[in-house]
Structures are given as C-alpha cells and as structure tokens.
Design a protein around this motif. Structure first.
Motif, PDB file in Angstrom:
ATOM      1  N   VAL A   1       0.736  -1.121  -0.186  1.00  0.00           N
ATOM      2  CA  VAL A   1       0.139  -0.116   0.247  1.00  0.00           C
ATOM      3  C   VAL A   1       0.709   1.168   0.122  1.00  0.00           C
ATOM      4  N   LEU A   2       1.830   1.289   0.915  1.00  0.00           N
ATOM      5  CA  LEU A   2       2.742   2.350   0.896  1.00  0.00           C
ATOM      6  C   LEU A   2       3.386   2.868  -0.328  1.00  0.00           C
ATOM      7  N   GLY A   3       3.830   1.674  -1.204  1.00  0.00           N
ATOM      8  CA  GLY A   3       4.225   1.788  -2.510  1.00  0.00           C
ATOM      9  C   GLY A   3       3.160   2.424  -3.806  1.00  0.00           C
ATOM     10  N   ALA A   4       1.943   2.182  -3.438  1.00  0.00           N
ATOM     11  CA  ALA A   4       0.851   2.452  -4.325  1.00  0.00           C
ATOM     12  C   ALA A   4       0.942   3.858  -4.709  1.00  0.00           C
ATOM     13  N   ASP A   5       0.510   4.114  -6.037  1.00  0.00           N
ATOM     14  CA  ASP A   5       0.283   5.415  -6.764  1.00  0.00           C
ATOM     15  C   ASP A   5      -0.680   6.390  -5.828  1.00  0.00           C
ATOM     16  N   TYR A   6      -1.574   5.877  -5.032  1.00  0.00           N
ATOM     17  CA  TYR A   6      -2.564   6.910  -4.456  1.00  0.00           C
ATOM     18  C   TYR A   6      -1.842   7.321  -3.177  1.00  0.00           C
ATOM     19  N   ILE A   7      -0.843   6.603  -2.664  1.00  0.00           N
ATOM     20  CA  ILE A   7      -0.040   7.060  -1.677  1.00  0.00           C
ATOM     21  C   ILE A   7       0.785   8.344  -1.896  1.00  0.00           C
ATOM     22  N   ARG A   8       1.425   8.068  -3.000  1.00  0.00           N
ATOM     23  CA  ARG A   8       1.984   9.120  -3.661  1.00  0.00           C
ATOM     24  C   ARG A   8       1.350  10.067  -3.968  1.00  0.00           C
ATOM     25  N   THR A   9       0.093  10.060  -4.406  1.00  0.00           N
ATOM     26  CA  THR A   9      -0.852  11.120  -4.617  1.00  0.00           C
ATOM     27  C   THR A   9      -0.991  12.206  -3.340  1.00  0.00           C
ATOM     28  N   ALA A  10      -1.246  11.219  -2.126  1.00  0.00           N
ATOM     29  CA  ALA A  10      -1.403  11.796  -0.940  1.00  0.00           C
ATOM     30  C   ALA A  10      -0.184  12.400  -0.386  1.00  0.00           C
TER      31      ALA A  10
ATOM     32  N   SER B   1      14.909   8.808 -19.246  1.00  0.00           N
ATOM     33  CA  SER B   1      15.803  10.070 -19.544  1.00  0.00           C
ATOM     34  C   SER B   1      15.897  10.763 -18.286  1.00  0.00           C
ATOM     35  N   GLY B   2      14.959  10.394 -17.366  1.00  0.00           N
ATOM     36  CA  GLY B   2      15.110  11.089 -15.970  1.00  0.00           C
ATOM     37  C   GLY B   2      14.218  12.381 -15.690  1.00  0.00           C
ATOM     38  N   LYS B   3      13.347  12.426 -16.660  1.00  0.00           N
ATOM     39  CA  LYS B   3      12.219  13.472 -16.456  1.00  0.00           C
ATOM     40  C   LYS B   3      11.104  13.428 -15.415  1.00  0.00           C
ATOM     41  N   SER B   4      10.878  12.325 -15.197  1.00  0.00           N
ATOM     42  CA  SER B   4       9.920  12.132 -13.839  1.00  0.00           C
ATOM     43  C   SER B   4      10.823  12.288 -12.422  1.00  0.00           C
ATOM     44  N   MET B   5      11.975  11.797 -12.549  1.00  0.00           N
ATOM     45  CA  MET B   5      12.758  11.848 -11.521  1.00  0.00           C
ATOM     46  C   MET B   5      12.997  13.373 -11.241  1.00  0.00           C
ATOM     47  N   THR B   6      13.270  14.092 -12.213  1.00  0.00           N
ATOM     48  CA  THR B   6      13.238  15.503 -12.019  1.00  0.00           C
ATOM     49  C   THR B   6      12.191  16.220 -11.292  1.00  0.00           C
TER      50      THR B   6
ATOM     51  N   ILE C   1      -0.024  16.089 -10.838  1.00  0.00           N
ATOM     52  CA  ILE C   1      -0.937  15.085 -11.508  1.00  0.00           C
ATOM     53  C   ILE C   1       0.277  14.123 -11.897  1.00  0.00           C
ATOM     54  N   PHE C   2      -0.563  12.773 -11.758  1.00  0.00           N
ATOM     55  CA  PHE C   2       0.333  11.636 -12.070  1.00  0.00           C
ATOM     56  C   PHE C   2      -0.213  11.091 -13.589  1.00  0.00           C
ATOM     57  N   GLN C   3       0.680  10.017 -13.799  1.00  0.00           N
ATOM     58  CA  GLN C   3       0.250   9.545 -15.253  1.00  0.00           C
ATOM     59  C   GLN C   3      -0.719   8.606 -15.071  1.00  0.00           C
ATOM     60  N   GLU C   4      -0.871   7.836 -14.203  1.00  0.00           N
ATOM     61  CA  GLU C   4      -1.868   6.654 -14.003  1.00  0.00           C
ATOM     62  C   GLU C   4      -3.059   7.109 -13.198  1.00  0.00           C
ATOM     63  N   PRO C   5      -4.059   7.619 -13.857  1.00  0.00           N
ATOM     64  CA  PRO C   5      -5.376   8.145 -13.143  1.00  0.00           C
ATOM     65  C   PRO C   5      -6.032   6.914 -12.587  1.00  0.00           C
TER      66      PRO C   5
ATOM     67  N   ALA D   1       2.592  18.425 -14.190  1.00  0.00           N
ATOM     68  CA  ALA D   1       1.880  17.242 -14.684  1.00  0.00           C
ATOM     69  C   ALA D   1       2.918  16.239 -15.445  1.00  0.00           C
ATOM     70  N   ASP D   2       2.915  14.969 -14.826  1.00  0.00           N
ATOM     71  CA  ASP D   2       3.710  13.975 -15.252  1.00  0.00           C
ATOM     72  C   ASP D   2       3.111  13.165 -16.241  1.00  0.00           C
ATOM     73  N   GLU D   3       3.425  13.251 -17.422  1.00  0.00           N
ATOM     74  CA  GLU D   3       2.681  12.476 -18.538  1.00  0.00           C
ATOM     75  C   GLU D   3       1.059  12.301 -18.001  1.00  0.00           C
ATOM     76  N   PRO D   4       0.462  13.423 -18.028  1.00  0.00           N
ATOM     77  CA  PRO D   4      -1.078  13.428 -17.542  1.00  0.00           C
ATOM     78  C   PRO D   4      -1.788  12.773 -18.478  1.00  0.00           C
ATOM     79  N   THR D   5      -1.691  12.431 -19.807  1.00  0.00           N
ATOM     80  CA  THR D   5      -2.552  11.930 -20.849  1.00  0.00           C
ATOM     81  C   THR D   5      -1.992  10.810 -21.345  1.00  0.00           C
ATOM     82  N   THR D   6      -0.858  10.117 -20.980  1.00  0.00           N
ATOM     83  CA  THR D   6      -0.281   9.064 -21.463  1.00  0.00           C
ATOM     84  C   THR D   6      -1.205   7.593 -21.386  1.00  0.00           C
ATOM     85  N   ALA D   7      -1.760   7.588 -20.298  1.00  0.00           N
ATOM     86  CA  ALA D   7      -2.691   6.558 -20.482  1.00  0.00           C
ATOM     87  C   ALA D   7      -3.954   6.663 -20.984  1.00  0.00           C
TER      88      ALA D   7
END
Lengths: 305, 313, 672
Positions: free
Chosen positions: A198-207, C47-52, C98-102, C181-187
């Motif tokens: 759970v702690l590695g889940a995407d929604y925790i990163r969102t939180a 390429s390190g873009k998300s890490m940045t 905002i992240f890639q995987e909604p 916004a990290d790849e907000p529309t890729t998925a």
C-alpha cells in the motif's frame, strides 16, 4: 449487497454440508459402529442386533439425512463412547476452546500487528530484521514442543503458572501464549507485505503530493487499504483456533473441543466426530463470511461489486 | 514454402549493423546465472542449504554414522543423560531413552523419516495442487468454479483432525502418512499456480503459441508451466517444512509413525512422560526438528529472494 | 509584475543505489520557470524527466539521493526545507501535481469528495462545507457533469478520463502557483487526451499558474508548452522556446528524435529517421557526452570531454561540443530500401482476407456472483484486406479491436458472420494450416516472448511445432531470420530479459515471419516503444513487407503511424466499423463525425497551434451499456432525432464506407 450476503451464506451452507457428508461417508465405509458400541469381544449376533436396532444397515445417504434432520432440531445424537447426548458433550467442552481461541487471537494481534507495521514502516531497519527473524524461527518451532518447553521453563523451573488444566485464568496464560505464537508468522508477514504494498501504491504518492506525511499518511490514507488482507487472515486463524486447538489442548491437558475430537476419533465415536466437524466447518465458513463482510464495508469496490 | 530463405539483402545487413541496437553484455545475465549470482550473496540461503546438506548426509549414511542400532533396547542402560551431564556415558553421547535405546542413533535415523515424509508429502501435494491450479487457471469456466469450491471445503476442514481421522481409519505407516499429509496440503500450490496461470494466460506469448497452431494443452504444459517453476520450487520447500512439522505433530499425538520407529515427534511423545526429570528426551529431538525446519524455511525464503526477477530490467 | 523566476533549479542531481552500482538518474539539471509560463520537459523513457519532477517535490523513492545547488521556489530555497515544511507549506498547497496513472492514483476506499476536501482542510482553516463548495466548483470547472453527486462516488465508479479530471481538480484545490503534470495523458485515449490538454491549458491561463508538463510525446508538448527542455540520460541537452526547439533543433539528439516522428517532415511517406543504439546505462562515472555513442556527429572530443553549454540567447541553450569537423552533417532518414514508398509495389485489388458481417456478444459477469450482462464486442463488421496492402484499424480502447483481431486469427468464434482467408473460411481451417497463412505481432514485447525460452528457441519455435525440416535446417532458417530482422547472431542463446525493447520486438517479428505467412496482424506493435525505437520497427516492417510480399492489418491508436504506414484505414467505434476507405480520403476528408474528432485529436508537431476543441461531449461509453440508435449519438456534435432512434447502416460515399445518418459529402466539411 443483500443478495451478496445471501449467496455467500448459501455457499457457506453448501460447503458445510458437503464436508460433513464426506466425513460421514468416510466413517461409514471405514468403521463398524455396531461393533464399536457392542465392544471388541461381543458375539456376532449381538453386533447384528445393535446394527438393526440403530439402523446401521440402511444406506449411507439415508443415515446421513436422518442424522442431519436431528441436527436441525438441535439433536446431535447420542455418543457411543461417552453414552450421553453429543449436544451436551459439546456444551461442556466449548467454553474452554472459545476462551482459549479468543485469548490466543489477542496474543497474535498484540505481537504480530505492531511488529508487522513497524517492519513495513522501516524496511531493512533493526525492527524489520527482528520481526523477520522472529517469523522465521516461530514458523520452525513445532507448536507442541514449544508448549512443552514453556511448561518446563515457566511451570517447572520457575513455577509461575500451573502445568496443566483449565480451572482458572492462570491456566490459560501459557496455552494462549503458545497457541497465539503459532499464528504470529503468517499474520505478521501479511501485515508487513500488505502495508509495504500500500505504501508503494500510486495513491499514496498522490496523498504525499497533497501534503500528507507521517502518522496522518499512515492512518488517514494507508491503514484502511492495508487492513483488508489482515482481516481475512485473522478470521482464518480464529477459525483454525476454534476448530479445535488439538495440540495445545492435549499438551496442557485442557478439556476443550479439540481433545474431545481426538478422543472421539480414537474411539470411533462417529456421532461426536460428525457433529464436531460440522460445527467446526460451520464456524469457519461463518467467520470467513464475516471477514468478507467487514472487507466489503471497508472497501467500496467489493461492496458495489 | 521457404524458397527465399537465403536472402542476403546487403541493405538489411547494413541496417542491422548501423541501426540495430547493441547488446550491452554487462546489462543482463541469463535468468539462471543471475539467480546463482544472487544466491552466492544470500546468507540465509547458504545457511539453510548447508544444514540441509548435513541432514541429508546423516539420513543417507545413517547405518554407518549411527554408533548403535536405534532399535536395540538395553534396559539396564535406560534413561541415561547425555555424556557431558553427571551420570552420562561417552558410549551414549546423547544418552538413552526409557527403553535404553541410544538417543543419538535414534535422532540420526529420525532424519530419514522427517526428510522422507517432508519430501514425499510435498511432492504428492505439488502434483495435486499444480495440476488442479493449472487446469483451473488456464481453462477456467466451470472447472475453475469446481476447483474453487474444493479449495473452500479443504480450507474449512480442521486439517489436523481430518489427517488424524484418515490415518486412524486407514492405518499407521510411513506411506499412509505421506499420502494423507500430501493429500491435505495442496491448497497453497493451487492458489499460487492458479493465479500465476491466470496472469500468464493473458500474456501475448501464450496467444503467439496459440496462433502458431499449438493446442491448449501444449500451451499449458510447454509455455505456462515452465514459468511457474520458480514459484512451485519456493512453495515446495515451504510445504516440506509444513509436512515435517505435521508428521511430528501427528506422531506426537500418537497417530503418525508407529512405534518403535525413531520419528522425532514420537520420541518427544515418549519422552514427555519423564520430561520433568529427563528434559533432554524432549529437548533434543525438538532441537533437531527446529534445525531442519528452519533450514528448509531459510532455503525457501532464499530461493524466493533470488528468483524474483524484475520483468523489465 | 516581478521578473524573478518562480522556480529556479541549479545543478540538480539524483542518484539511486542499485545492487551493484549507483544509477545516475538525474545529472546536474538547471531549470528556470517564470510565472504563468508552461515548461515542457521532453525525453524518452529513462531520461530522468519524472525523477526531476519528483526531486523538486521531494517525493523520490526512499533509496534515492538528491543533491542540488539550489531549488529556489518564489525566492525560498526548497533544498533547505525539512520534510515537515515541505508537506505543510509546499506540496498540495503551493505546488500541485498530477500523475500518469489516473486508474491507480486515487485512493480506492475513500469517496472523491473526501479526497478533494481533505486536500484543502489539511492546509487551511476552512470548514467542511467551505471545502465542499470549492470541490463542487472545481469539479464543474474540470468538466464533470453533475459535480455535487460526484462527491459521493468512489474512484472505481469513474472512467480513466474522469479520474484524471478529478486529479486535476484535486491539485487545484488550494490554488497552487505551480502545477506539475507528469505524463498526464499518456494512459488515456487520444480523444480524451485532447480534452484533458485543452482543459489544462484553459485552467492555467485562467488561474495564472505556472506549469511543468512532462511528456515523451513531441506532439503534445508542441501544442501545450511555451518552452521546452529536452532531456537525455539524466541531463538537459537543449532548451528554448517551443517553436525554436522544434523547428530549429540544434542538438543532434533533438534533431534525430524529431526525424523519428512520423509526419514531422511533411511529405508523409518518407522513410523515418532513427537513432542507432540504446541509451547507455548511467552508472559509474560518465565520461564525455552521454549521447556520443549514438551521435552521428560525434568526434573524439565528444567521447572524452564533458560538452559545454552553447548559449545562443538567455533562453536558448544546448549542450554539445558542436564539432567543426561534422558541422555540415544534415539530419536525414535512415538508409533503407527506398526513400519514398508511396505505393506498395504489389498492391492490387485481390482480396486476401475478408470479414463478412461478423458479430460477437460476450456475457460478462460482474463480480463472482453478479448478473450476466451482454457485451456486444463486434456488431456487423465487414472488412476487406487486399493482397500487399496495409490496412490500418483505428479505434480507442474498448472499441473491440482486440476481439476483431482474435476472430480474424481464428482464436475467437463469432456468433454470426465469417472470416475468409485466401478463399477458405477460417474456422474450417485446421490450426496448423491457418498458422502458416496468418501470424500476429503483439504490442508489448515484454509479454509476447516467453521469459523462459532463448531468443533462438522463440524464433524457431513455429518450425519446431510444425516439424518443418531437420534440426539443422531449422537452425539455419532461424539464423537467417534473425539477420533479416536485424538481430545479431550472438543473442541466439540470450533470454528476453537480456534484450532491449526494440530487440525483443524484432524477435517477435522474426517469430511471426519465419513460416512466411501471407497476412500479418500487427496489434499496436510500436506503442510500448520509445519514439526512436518505434521508427526503427516501422522502417523494418515496411522493408519486410516489400521483401517478403506481406499484407498487414495494422491495429493502432497512433494516427501519425497510420498516416505513415497505411494504404487504407478502418475506424472502429463501440464494436462497429464507422468509416473505412483510402487513407487520404479518411484522414483528410473524414465523413463520420467520430473520425473527424479522432483526426482532430491527433496532435502532430505544430508549435504555435493549440489543442483543438473536438466538440465531443462525454466519455467513451461503457460497452456494456450501449446507447440506443447510433452508438455514437450521445457524444456526437451533430446528432439529431433519427440518430437517437435508429442505428445507421453502412453506406458507400465516394470511395469510403460510412455508417452515419448525417455523413457529409466530401466538400462541405463544417468547422466543428
């Protein structure tokens, strides 16, 4: 939701029926209850007489239905060996098992959850290493042997607790510890991996990106998700413990259902074995059903199907 | 059909040299080599493996290693303590039991029983569980539902009671214990095999095999099954440990290996009556059990750690 | 207005220790962002873009180590901020993300309303009801209909596009000054992508936010960003305004990357450019320029000395030795059969594969005990593929493309209709015979190769299954096929995990072609690959088509790939072919309103242009809940009463087949 509960309930009932019929048939084909009742050296005519009197010559399905019909009216039959109603026998022994199961579940929860959560919060720290080595060793210790060692240590060498029996609360301390310890590895590992996941889940990163941190992050975001698998495993463990903690009860000479079951098996006391297995299976299925309902309450995805 | 097989189009060759990506040989090892490399750095795995090697050695060469016959009773010499305790004798390094049998010899021979039952029962369980899991996961449908029902039933039965009832009804012997424990310990295999198969079934290499004309059975056995081997191996070791403990428990309760065989669980049961005065009778076989089981578990955890491959590395 | 940049990053590095060495994920990045500006960070995977971005927010994985001279945000150095300060004052408050995987980025066990409101109540002293008012307001702004009742819904009740809208609303709850916004529309599907990008741009202008848009898609960045930073192997290699970077690239990597994009050079049917080799692993010490091993202009200096930054103007910079010796090098397409491939040589009108009114309905069970619900995956589909041509099948996820290809390969029985391959009905063909005539190439090269088999075994497997030739002959054929698809002989005994994505896809192509099938079904064969690798694979597929006389059914959602590859195009929507015809007719002159929206949503590289408004309402519908009448009517901008009542039948207009009541004759295309 209502139909979900109904269907799960029906499935539980079906499982209980299938299992109890299976054991019934096993004993029907493998033992001769008439001989058991009559005794080893009884003459053949007497055995035959008993066979007809008790109806043991009827087909297995007829006997099963007859027995089951009795069970639905609260009549579990008469024990061949103890010569008393099985329902009475079970009532006499159930208390010990229930107290033991619940107290050992508390032991499990009190040890496994803090260890598991601590280990998940700081992976590879000393807490994590300690928790994992505890799990590995606890998994490898034969439970009956642990019981004997605890008796030697805490009842004989340092006589703090009584050696055996079930008379007072002090009698339950050692058995609960030993039985509780047996579930610690499974529950602890699951808590740890569940929370880590759970702690590695995407929604925790969102939180975290929303500004959550520390205890708020754990308690307001992660815990509910991480609890789901733990609820299920706790139900299974409690089910196993209520299903006759055979080993612990016999090591500590407690008069619970487990010991009753073992002695019934040794004495081919079919009605008692039958009824116990039916009750154990029903208890188990109802507990897992309860766990599913708790999980449905915690997780809208299950609730809304 | 393949008339133009020897096309040597220089343009393709040129492209494959300028355009084709380089294999970075430092980038990856083959799965087996990578696992071996990780195994060499895994302490738990090495310890577990070492102990098991020792136990297997003891079991295999028991007749030459044991100082005495484990069955010969020597009543005048009964209940001797281990040699280093007051009253012990160096002829009987770990003492003797209530019938005067040499405890060290019985423990060495006991390794045979534990290993045979552990490996035997885990194999029986593997055959049942993997077959059912593969069938349920790959073919699905009513088969899957039937198997699921079977699992629900199996989980709901108090398994120790079932094993005891079965052994009681069939009779006590090593073979019976192996098959009964095996026949009641397949759920773990099944659950893991089934879910892995469900996942693999959706992989494109399965569709590729199907579209090259392989039958569903061929795909299940040749494409899916090899991918399960790591997980099955891990469960196998864990089930060996569980089977060893089950046998000990069963024998302790008097429904496992028949007396006078030197099963560790039985030895603990026999020692229990005099454990307040001769605690070593209980402690020693228990320690042997603990060592063996912890070694098997360490090996299993280790195998799991080193075979976890990052799919996209 | 103050001219000080909102964000000023100097020398940011991220290192991630691995089992054996240390991965340098980001190596000394400098970035600057003014208020109200949108910066696009572009780069391929790794390429390190998300890490940045994560480093900026201090959200890196626990093992990663971050260092920087400074990360100045509105005058304060975030490098000095503690974890507590970050959480309380920055994240979600002044910088939203905002992240890639909604699908996985919202907490599944809490309602949308709770997740929106807590973002606000966590940071500000506001009441629940004030937060609720704000949440409803924002949900309305991001275009979710009926926002008040959405608050009670859970994430799993929303589609991917809707969830991404909720994510955006959540990031905006506290009116942040910067949105990452990290790849907000890729998925997301292309039509949804266009809607989301448009929404982001509108919101950004309205609220005067700054934005950092991280993407691998040069088309997206060309429409959405004011300026661009191109990243390669953890470092920025070129920056400048969007127009300058995309139209006048200076760094050989940027130049090469643009050549790889189908449709970048307007004459479509040219061979694509490509960048040889793979991104080097950034472990240990990096000597010289990280791009040197793949650079067509590289000279000795590039391999030994760190390249200088060449500043053209304060906002325009690239990091390159720019060697004198190779200055007159021009970016050009990769060598190959022919530079122009206008018409397929053997293309004729002989149908080799025809699909005749195929329909298929599944019954789907919801949950373990749920009711069975019919799902019409294919509805009266007819298609014809002629020998030697490339027919592109286009559609968004869930439209039934996969069911159709499975049916064509005989792996799925249709309820009605038939598939005829070379004059024979596919279901009457024995599996072995069918396999020699039609073969698939799949999307994900990681899942299409059995990880337990070697590359040689995988490519030669069809021969072994069909028992074609002796062991020696099979080996020889395998080797020659490896050569044909551009795999070096030394990978014969390697396992898939030892190969790069592009190499794996080459192996998959080799396996599909080793029995010399006549028809190849390419199911999104490049969508899992980086754009430079995609170009290599597309070139290879076209070359092999000519060399081996193949016919392709090319399934894809990428319209620039369609433009590049296809002779004819079929467009699918909710289990139906809504339009099918010659490529130029369909793409330049779409007659079905869905095709039109789809074509508009294709974001070619066009700096200065904005993302167009598609005029589509709503989301892609759930196939289990088919609308009555024309399946497209609820989203259609021109739907009328008849569309809601009766389903249109296919109709031939010009050279195309169209399924629409209101199909337009070619000339008078209205502006949507």
């Amino acid at each position: 939701m209502a139909s979900y509960i109904l269907r799960r309930g029906l499935l539980a009932l079906l499982v209980a029926l299938v299992v109890s019929f299976g054991t019934f048939a096993l004993f029907y084909f493998a033992t001769d209850p008439a001989q058991t009742i009559a005794g080893e050296d009884a003459p053949p005519e007497m055995v035959e007489e008993i066979r007809q009197e008790y109806g043991f010559d009827r087909p297995v399905s007829v006997q099963y239905v007859a027995w089951l019909g009795g069970v639905f009216q609260g009549d579990f039959g008469e024990s061949y060996f103890w010569k008393q109603p099985v329902g009475e026998l079970i009532r006499e022994h159930a208390g010990v098992t229930i107290i033991l199961a619940l107290s050992s579940l508390m032991v499990t929860i009190l040890i496994a959850l803090p260890l598991g959560i601590g280990a998940a919060l700081k992976p590879n720290s000393w807490v994590d290493r300690f928790a994992l080595s505890t799990a590995v060793s606890a998994q490898a210790i034969p439970n009956f042997w642990l019981g004997l060692m605890v008796i030697i240590l805490l009842a004989v060498m340092f006589p703090i607790f009584p050696v055996s029996g079930d008379a007072t609360w002090r009698h339950y301390v050692l058995p609960a510890l030993v039985l509780g310890a047996s579930s610690v590895p499974a529950v602890m590992r699951l808590t740890r991996t569940g929370l880590l996941e759970v702690l590695g889940a995407d929604y925790i990163r969102t939180a975290r990106a929303k500004g959550f941190m520390g205890y708020q992050l754990i308690f307001r975001q992660a815990l509910r998700n991480a609890l789901l698998p733990v609820v299920s495993v706790l139900a299974v463990q409690l089910g196993h413990k209520l299903g006759g903690s055979v080993v612990t009860e016999s090591v500590f000479s407690m008069n619970g259902l487990g010991r009753l079951a073992v002695e019934s098996i040794f004495n081919s006391d079919i009605p008692t074995v039958q009824s116990l297995i039916l009750i154990f299976v029903l208890t188990f299925v109802l507990l897992t059903l309860a766990a599913d309902l708790i999980n449905a309450w915690l997780d809208p995805r299950i609730r809304m199907g | 059909m393949m008339t133009t097989d020897t096309v040597k189009n220089p343009r393709f060759v040129a492209e494959s040299q300028t355009d084709g990506e380089q294999v970075d040989t430092g980038l990856g090892l083959s799965p087996a080599k990578a696992a071996l490399k990780r195994a060499r750095g895994h302490t738990g795995l090495k310890i577990g493996f070492g102990i098991i090697l020792l136990m297997v050695f003891l079991a295999l060469f028991a007749p030459w290693l044991a100082p005495h016959d484990p069955y010969v009773q020597n009543l005048p010499m009964r209940l001797l303590p281990p040699a280093w305790v007051d009253g012990g004798e160096w002829r009987y390094l770990l003492g003797t039991d209530h019938l005067g049998r040499d405890y060290l010899s019985r423990i060495i021979y006991g390794a045979r029983i534990s290993l045979a039952i552990g490996i035997g029962a885990a194999t029986v369980g593997a055959i049942i569980g993997v077959t059912l899991g593969l069938l349920a996961g790959y073919f699905g449908g009513w088969l899957d539902q039937a198997v699921n029902f079977l699992v629900t039933c199996q989980l709901a039965i108090p398994s120790l009671l079932l094993i005891m009832a079965l052994v009681f009804v069939i009779g006590q012997s090593i073979t019976v214990v192996i098959f009964v424990i095996g026949a009641t310990h397949w759920v773990f295999y099944l659950v893991v095999t089934r879910s892995a198969t469900l996942r693999l079934r959706e992989m494109d290499f399965v569709a590729a095999a199907r579209s090259m004309g392989c039958s569903r059975f061929q795909v299940a056995v040749r494409e899916v099954l090899p991918n399960l081997s790591n997980q099955i191996m891990v469960i196998f070791t864990l089930e060996v440990a569980i089977a060893i403990l089950s046998e000990a428990t069963l024998s302790f309760l008097g429904l496992g290996i028949p007396s006078p065989m030197p099963s560790w669980g039985l030895m603990i049961a026999e020692g229990k009556t005099s454990m307040f005065f001769q605690p070593w009778l209980v402690v020693l076989p228990g320690l042997a059990l603990f060592m063996l089981v912890i070694a098997v578990n360490l090996l299993g955890d280790g195998v799991r750690d080193v075979t976890v491959t990052d799919r996209r590395s | 207005m103050n001219t000080q940049p909102l964000l000023d990053i100097r020398n940011l590095s991220v290192e991630i220790p691995t089992e054996s060495s240390t991965l340098k994920a980001v190596r000394g990045v400098d970035l600057e962002l003014k208020r109200g500006e949108t910066l696009g960070i572009v780069g391929e995977s790794g390429s390190g873009k998300s890490m940045t971005a994560l480093a900026m927010m201090s959200l890196l994985p626990p093992a990663a180590r971050r260092s920087a001279a400074c990360i100045n945000f509105d005058g304060a150095d975030l490098m000095q901020a503690s974890e507590h300060d970050f959480a309380v004052q920055v994240r979600g408050q002044r910088i939203g993300m905002i992240f890639q995987e909604p699908m996985t980025s919202l907490n599944p066990v809490y309602t949308i309303g709770r997740q929106l409101k807590e973002t606000m109540t966590l940071h500000r002293k506001v009441s629940e009801s004030e937060a609720e008012v704000r949440a409803i307001h924002l949900l309305e702004k991001v275009g979710l209909p009926d926002p008040a009742s959405r608050l009670k819904q859970y994430p799993h009740e929303l589609s991917g596009g809707q969830r991404q809208r909720v994510m955006i609303a959540m990031a905006l709850m506290n009116e942040p000054e910067l949105l990452i916004a990290d790849e907000p529309t890729t998925a997301l599907d292309v039509t949804i992508q266009a809607q989301i990008l448009r929404l982001l741009r509108d919101l950004q202008q309205e609220l005067g936010m700054s934005m950092i848009l991280i993407t691998h898609d040069l088309g997206v960045v060309s429409r959405a960003a004011d300026k661009i930073a191109v990243m390669y192997a953890g470092d920025i290699v070129e920056t400048g305004t969007t127009e300058e970077v995309l139209l006048n690239p200076r760094h050989p990597y940027t130049q090469g990357l643009l050549e790889c994009v189908p449709g970048y050079r307007n004459g479509a049917l040219k061979r694509l450019g490509s960048i040889p080799g793979i991104v080097p692993s950034m472990t240990g010490t990096v000597q010289g320029c990280a791009f040197a091993s793949r650079c067509p202009r590289a000279v000795d200096t590039c391999r030994t000395q760190t390249p200088p930054s060449q500043e053209i103007s304060p906002q325009r910079m690239y990091v390159c030795h720019d060697p004198q010796e190779t200055r007159d090098w021009q970016p050009s397409p990769a060598p190959g059969l022919s530079q122009d491939m206008l018409v397929s040589p053997s293309q004729g009108q002989t149908p080799i594969l025809s699909v005749n009114s195929v329909s298929c309905t599944f019954s789907v069970r919801r949950g373990m005990f749920g009711k069975r619900i019919p799902l019409r995956a294919m509805n009266d589909i007819s298609l014809q593929v002629n020998k030697g041509e490339v027919l592109a099948l286009v559609g968004e996820s869930g439209c039934g493309k996969t069911t159709l290809t499975r049916t064509i390969m005989g792996l799925q029985q249709p309820d009605t209709g038939s598939v005829v391959l070379n004059g024979q009905r596919i279901e009457t063909l024995p599996a072995m015979q069918r396999a020699r005539m039609i073969q698939p190439i799949f999307q994900d090269p990681y899942s299409s190769l059995n990880p337990r088999k070697t590359i040689g075994e995988i490519i030669g497997k069809p021969l072994a299954v069909h028992k074609l030739g002796s062991r020696q002959e099979q080996l020889a054929k395998t080797y020659s096929m490896m050569e044909l698809v551009g795999l070096p002989r030394r990978v014969f005994n390697s396992y898939p995990n030892q190969l790069s994505g592009g190499q794996r896809q080459r192996a998959a192509i080799g396996r599909a072609l080793i029995m010399r099938p006549e028809v190849v079904i390419c199911d999104e064969p490049t969508s899992a690959l980086d754009v430079s690798v995609q170009a290599q694979i597309l070139n290879l597929l076209l070359d092999l088509r000519d060399e081996l006389d193949l016919t392709y059914l090319f399934v894809t959602h990428n319209l620039s790939v369609v433009q590049h590859m296809a002779d004819r195009v079929a467009v699918m929507y909710l289990g139906e072919i809504v339009e099918c015809g010659d490529r130029d007719d369909v793409m330049l002159n779409p007659r079905h309103p869905y095709t039109r929206a789809l074509m508009d949503s294709a974001l070619s590289i066009a700096p200065g242009e904005i993302v167009p408004d598609l005029g589509l309402s709503g989301d892609f519908p759930n196939p289990m809940n088919r609308p009555a009448g024309c399946a497209f009517n609820p989203r259609c901008p021109i739907a009328e009463q008849v569309c809601r009542e009766r389903a249109p039948a296919p109709e031939i207009i010009g050279s195309s087949l169209v399924r629409c009541w209101k199909a337009q004759p070619s000339s008078d295309r209205p502006i949507a």
